[in-house]
Scaffold this active site. Sequence first.
Site, PDB file in Angstrom:
ATOM      1  N   GLY A 255       0.813  -1.227   0.000  1.00 14.64           N
ATOM      2  CA  GLY A 255       0.000   0.000   0.000  1.00 14.64           C
ATOM      3  C   GLY A 255       0.839   1.266   0.000  1.00 14.64           C
ATOM      4  O   GLY A 255       0.294   2.370  -0.115  1.00 14.64           O
TER       5      GLY A 255
ATOM      6  N   HIS B  54       2.441   2.784   2.448  1.00 11.20           N
ATOM      7  CA  HIS B  54       2.297   3.694   3.603  1.00 11.20           C
ATOM      8  C   HIS B  54       3.531   3.769   4.489  1.00 11.20           C
ATOM      9  O   HIS B  54       3.500   4.443   5.515  1.00 11.20           O
ATOM     10  CB  HIS B  54       1.090   3.271   4.451  1.00 11.20           C
ATOM     11  CG  HIS B  54      -0.220   3.599   3.820  1.00 11.20           C
ATOM     12  ND1 HIS B  54      -0.598   3.090   2.606  1.00 11.20           N
ATOM     13  CD2 HIS B  54      -1.246   4.400   4.212  1.00 11.20           C
ATOM     14  CE1 HIS B  54      -1.792   3.551   2.289  1.00 11.20           C
ATOM     15  NE2 HIS B  54      -2.208   4.353   3.243  1.00 11.20           N
TER      16      HIS B  54
ATOM     17  N   GLY C  97      -0.117  -6.011   3.055  1.00 10.43           N
ATOM     18  CA  GLY C  97       1.226  -6.608   3.103  1.00 10.43           C
ATOM     19  C   GLY C  97       2.129  -5.997   4.162  1.00 10.43           C
ATOM     20  O   GLY C  97       2.715  -6.704   4.988  1.00 10.43           O
ATOM     21  N   GLY C  98       2.248  -4.680   4.154  1.00  7.48           N
ATOM     22  CA  GLY C  98       3.106  -4.019   5.136  1.00  7.48           C
ATOM     23  C   GLY C  98       2.477  -4.048   6.518  1.00  7.48           C
ATOM     24  O   GLY C  98       3.164  -4.282   7.523  1.00  7.48           O
TER      25      GLY C  98
ATOM     26  N   TYR D  96      -2.597  -2.477  14.210  1.00  7.52           N
ATOM     27  CA  TYR D  96      -3.596  -2.373  15.284  1.00  7.52           C
ATOM     28  C   TYR D  96      -4.659  -1.358  14.907  1.00  7.52           C
ATOM     29  O   TYR D  96      -4.458  -0.473  14.080  1.00  7.52           O
ATOM     30  CB  TYR D  96      -2.936  -1.927  16.607  1.00  7.52           C
ATOM     31  CG  TYR D  96      -2.680  -0.444  16.613  1.00  7.52           C
ATOM     32  CD1 TYR D  96      -1.576   0.086  15.995  1.00  7.52           C
ATOM     33  CD2 TYR D  96      -3.623   0.427  17.181  1.00  7.52           C
ATOM     34  CE1 TYR D  96      -1.375   1.461  15.943  1.00  7.52           C
ATOM     35  CE2 TYR D  96      -3.428   1.800  17.142  1.00  7.52           C
ATOM     36  CZ  TYR D  96      -2.311   2.309  16.513  1.00  7.52           C
ATOM     37  OH  TYR D  96      -2.136   3.660  16.456  1.00  7.52           O
TER      38      TYR D  96
ATOM     39  N   TYR E 236       5.393   2.244  12.552  1.00  8.47           N
ATOM     40  CA  TYR E 236       5.620   3.696  12.516  1.00  8.47           C
ATOM     41  C   TYR E 236       7.117   3.900  12.265  1.00  8.47           C
ATOM     42  O   TYR E 236       7.846   4.469  13.081  1.00  8.47           O
ATOM     43  CB  TYR E 236       5.171   4.350  13.834  1.00  8.47           C
ATOM     44  CG  TYR E 236       3.684   4.302  14.049  1.00  8.47           C
ATOM     45  CD1 TYR E 236       2.804   4.202  12.965  1.00  8.47           C
ATOM     46  CD2 TYR E 236       3.141   4.359  15.323  1.00  8.47           C
ATOM     47  CE1 TYR E 236       1.430   4.152  13.164  1.00  8.47           C
ATOM     48  CE2 TYR E 236       1.767   4.312  15.518  1.00  8.47           C
ATOM     49  CZ  TYR E 236       0.923   4.202  14.434  1.00  8.47           C
ATOM     50  OH  TYR E 236      -0.443   4.158  14.635  1.00  8.47           O
TER      51      TYR E 236
HETATM   52  P1  FDA Z   1       4.296  -0.422   2.200  1.00  8.04           P
HETATM   53  O1  FDA Z   1       3.866  -0.997   0.918  1.00  8.04           O
HETATM   54  O2  FDA Z   1       4.989   0.903   2.173  1.00  8.04           O
HETATM   55  O3  FDA Z   1       5.157  -1.476   2.991  1.00  8.04           O
HETATM   56  C1  FDA Z   1       5.709  -1.256   4.274  1.00  8.04           C
HETATM   57  C2  FDA Z   1       6.900  -2.188   4.484  1.00  8.04           C
HETATM   58  O4  FDA Z   1       6.493  -3.541   4.329  1.00  8.04           O
HETATM   59  C3  FDA Z   1       8.026  -1.989   3.483  1.00  8.04           C
HETATM   60  O5  FDA Z   1       9.244  -2.326   4.090  1.00  8.04           O
HETATM   61  C4  FDA Z   1       7.692  -2.991   2.407  1.00  8.04           C
HETATM   62  O6  FDA Z   1       8.792  -3.365   1.598  1.00  8.04           O
HETATM   63  C5  FDA Z   1       7.164  -4.141   3.217  1.00  8.04           C
HETATM   64  N1  FDA Z   1       6.189  -4.922   2.474  1.00  8.04           N
HETATM   65  C6  FDA Z   1       5.032  -4.464   1.956  1.00  8.04           C
HETATM   66  N2  FDA Z   1       4.374  -5.459   1.362  1.00  8.04           N
HETATM   67  C7  FDA Z   1       5.124  -6.565   1.498  1.00  8.04           C
HETATM   68  C8  FDA Z   1       4.963  -7.908   1.068  1.00  8.04           C
HETATM   69  N3  FDA Z   1       3.881  -8.283   0.388  1.00  8.04           N
HETATM   70  N4  FDA Z   1       5.940  -8.791   1.324  1.00  8.04           N
HETATM   71  C9  FDA Z   1       7.050  -8.404   2.007  1.00  8.04           C
HETATM   72  N5  FDA Z   1       7.244  -7.148   2.449  1.00  8.04           N
HETATM   73  C10 FDA Z   1       6.288  -6.227   2.197  1.00  8.04           C
HETATM   74  N6  FDA Z   1      -0.614   1.304  11.445  1.00  8.04           N
HETATM   75  C11 FDA Z   1      -1.394   0.696  12.379  1.00  8.04           C
HETATM   76  O7  FDA Z   1      -0.995  -0.317  12.954  1.00  8.04           O
HETATM   77  N7  FDA Z   1      -2.644   1.195  12.658  1.00  8.04           N
HETATM   78  C12 FDA Z   1      -3.142   2.289  12.039  1.00  8.04           C
HETATM   79  O8  FDA Z   1      -4.266   2.695  12.305  1.00  8.04           O
HETATM   80  C13 FDA Z   1      -2.317   2.945  11.066  1.00  8.04           C
HETATM   81  N8  FDA Z   1      -2.754   4.062  10.415  1.00  8.04           N
HETATM   82  C14 FDA Z   1      -1.983   4.628   9.413  1.00  8.04           C
HETATM   83  C15 FDA Z   1      -2.462   5.729   8.698  1.00  8.04           C
HETATM   84  C16 FDA Z   1      -1.685   6.293   7.675  1.00  8.04           C
HETATM   85  C17 FDA Z   1      -2.225   7.476   6.926  1.00  8.04           C
HETATM   86  C18 FDA Z   1      -0.424   5.757   7.372  1.00  8.04           C
HETATM   87  C19 FDA Z   1       0.426   6.366   6.299  1.00  8.04           C
HETATM   88  C20 FDA Z   1       0.053   4.655   8.076  1.00  8.04           C
HETATM   89  C21 FDA Z   1      -0.714   4.079   9.101  1.00  8.04           C
HETATM   90  N9  FDA Z   1      -0.266   2.975   9.819  1.00  8.04           N
HETATM   91  C22 FDA Z   1      -1.056   2.398  10.785  1.00  8.04           C
HETATM   92  C23 FDA Z   1       1.060   2.411   9.542  1.00  8.04           C
HETATM   93  C24 FDA Z   1       0.960   1.233   8.572  1.00  8.04           C
HETATM   94  O9  FDA Z   1       0.450   0.110   9.250  1.00  8.04           O
HETATM   95  C25 FDA Z   1       2.374   0.884   8.046  1.00  8.04           C
HETATM   96  O10 FDA Z   1       2.911   1.975   7.381  1.00  8.04           O
HETATM   97  C26 FDA Z   1       2.327  -0.355   7.147  1.00  8.04           C
HETATM   98  O11 FDA Z   1       3.592  -0.925   7.071  1.00  8.04           O
HETATM   99  C27 FDA Z   1       1.839   0.022   5.780  1.00  8.04           C
HETATM  100  O12 FDA Z   1       1.672  -1.083   4.950  1.00  8.04           O
HETATM  101  P2  FDA Z   1       1.649  -0.834   3.368  1.00  8.04           P
HETATM  102  O13 FDA Z   1       1.556  -2.153   2.728  1.00  8.04           O
HETATM  103  O14 FDA Z   1       0.643   0.211   3.053  1.00  8.04           O
HETATM  104  O15 FDA Z   1       3.066  -0.155   3.173  1.00  8.04           O
END
Ligand code: FDA
Length: 540
Positions: free
Chosen positions: A111, A113, A181-182, A189, A478
Amino acid sequence: MKFLITISALILLLLSSWSSVADDHHDPDFDDFLECLTDEFKNNPSFSNEVYTPINSSYASILRFSIQNLRFDTPSTPKPLVIITPKQESEIPPVIYCAKENGMEIRTRSGGHDYEGLSYVSKIPFVVLDLINFSQVTVDAEAKTAWVQSGATLGSLYYSIAEKSQTLGFPAGVCPTIGVGGHLSGGGYGTIMRKYGLAADNVIDARIVDVNGKILDRQSMGEDLFWAIRGGGGASFGVILSWKLQLVDVPANVTVFTIDRTLEQNATQLLHKWQYIAHNFDKDLFVRVILTRMNSNQDNGRNYTIRASFNSLFLGGIDRLLPIMQESFPELGLVREDCVEMSWIQSILYFAGFPIDSREILLNRTQPSVRYFKAKSDYVQDPIPEYGLEGLWRLFYEAEAAEAVLILSPYGGRMDEIPASSIPFPHRAGNLYKIQHLVYWEDAQAQNSDSYINWIRRVYSYMAPYVSKLPRSAYINYRDLDIGVNNENGGTSYPQASIWGFKYFNNNFDRLVRVKTAADPENFFKNEQSIPSLLSQWKD
Ligand code: FDA
């Protein structure tokens, strides 16, 4: 044939446009990488439509689409040499193979984030594996389980659950655009954490592509690797394709409320009291506190006041909530008129700031506003005295704090019951609440980004006496590179990685290192805060 031509043309064009892409660090291995892909995908010509290089007119929009922090969307932000958006699981192993063979790093993005942009920024030549097309969600309401692909958003997961049942939910984050994923691989949470724990606590199976290109499920990856990817950060271990979730029961009606109190309305005293009680509330009750600065026309000599928003979800109706609040937190003065009953899915919309009857909005992958921000996190184990809170308010009166937010999320309940070593996320019993420190700024202030980042670092220093120590714990989701980083080119030693590793994982860090050493001994899957392999330290 079409693919062969496309790739050959890409190589030529790429070489000519190289310097703008890789800051003059021309790496001949990149040509070999593309040739390797050509070879691997010779029987799958449509794969070329999933490969974007900077000469492709969609490259910039694909890259930008999932960037959630404008700090990493500037002309000087290092860009990937290629973005690949696979559609099939079988397309991922050859990408890993070609990257490994040709010295390219892979950043997996679900995603986007990540607070420090680690899923789409690297200082060494890299490929973004963007899982945007891996967004399927399959809910089995009878078995109370779901399979969700990593590139799906939390919003689409919640939506799909609600399509099948009004009394099932999942304990994950508040922001609907977050990628599964992330989020799951870092813990995850949300508002029902006190009843059901983290998202990662409720994962019962997963599929991952490992460093050898093997697609493994829970049984074939083994319990060690399955343990590690539920909170240890997925990026250290492979590419996680999908997750099987245990869904949880939610009542047909939940209750929400948000009560704002300023300093003139005793916000300091209310927050002080909240620290003693919020972690002990009934597990059905989650009351977080959001602190922001407001303009004030009160005669307080400052022009500003602090607003504490007590923002709550209760897994039950108003009639049960009111006596609980009356008994444990009468000072807040909650009355029936403050409360709204709704379905659990409507509460998801409420917490995300959307109208509660706009469920389809949960399918939208784009956030309403993407801004510049920097965040940090802390765990509080003893209540902060009132004078400590008052010192914090003084920092909020500084210019950079106009758009600052502190979010205090209570622990306790189920979080206390799950052992600290159950998954890599260690912050359980003994923690009263977590603080997320955030500062935002706008385009017009981007020139002064450093002053905002310095402000949040000063807040962090100020908080040191009041938060967890040895280690000063932090939440990996975070992401904060201030707490320590690996070497840019690998070869990070265990002692160096321990600086940040013990903060995120406390005593679980050592087990993560052992799992990493077994799963990826050569440390192919690496980033600024990836778990080091003992076999490749000092030598990548
Ligand atoms: P992204 O794609 O950027 O991945 C994050 C990390 O995980 C990177 O290191 C990436 O390489 C790795 N990764 C991603 N997908 C993978 C896969 N399929 N296999 C292996 N590695 C992978 N958190 C929380 O706990 N509760 C909340 O309410 C919130 N709210 C929130 C709001 C906003 C606006 C933001 C920007 C962020 C949050 N977060 C959060 C934090 C969020 O949980 C954290 O940033 C996650 O890692 C985001 O996952 P994404 O897949 O979107 O990120």
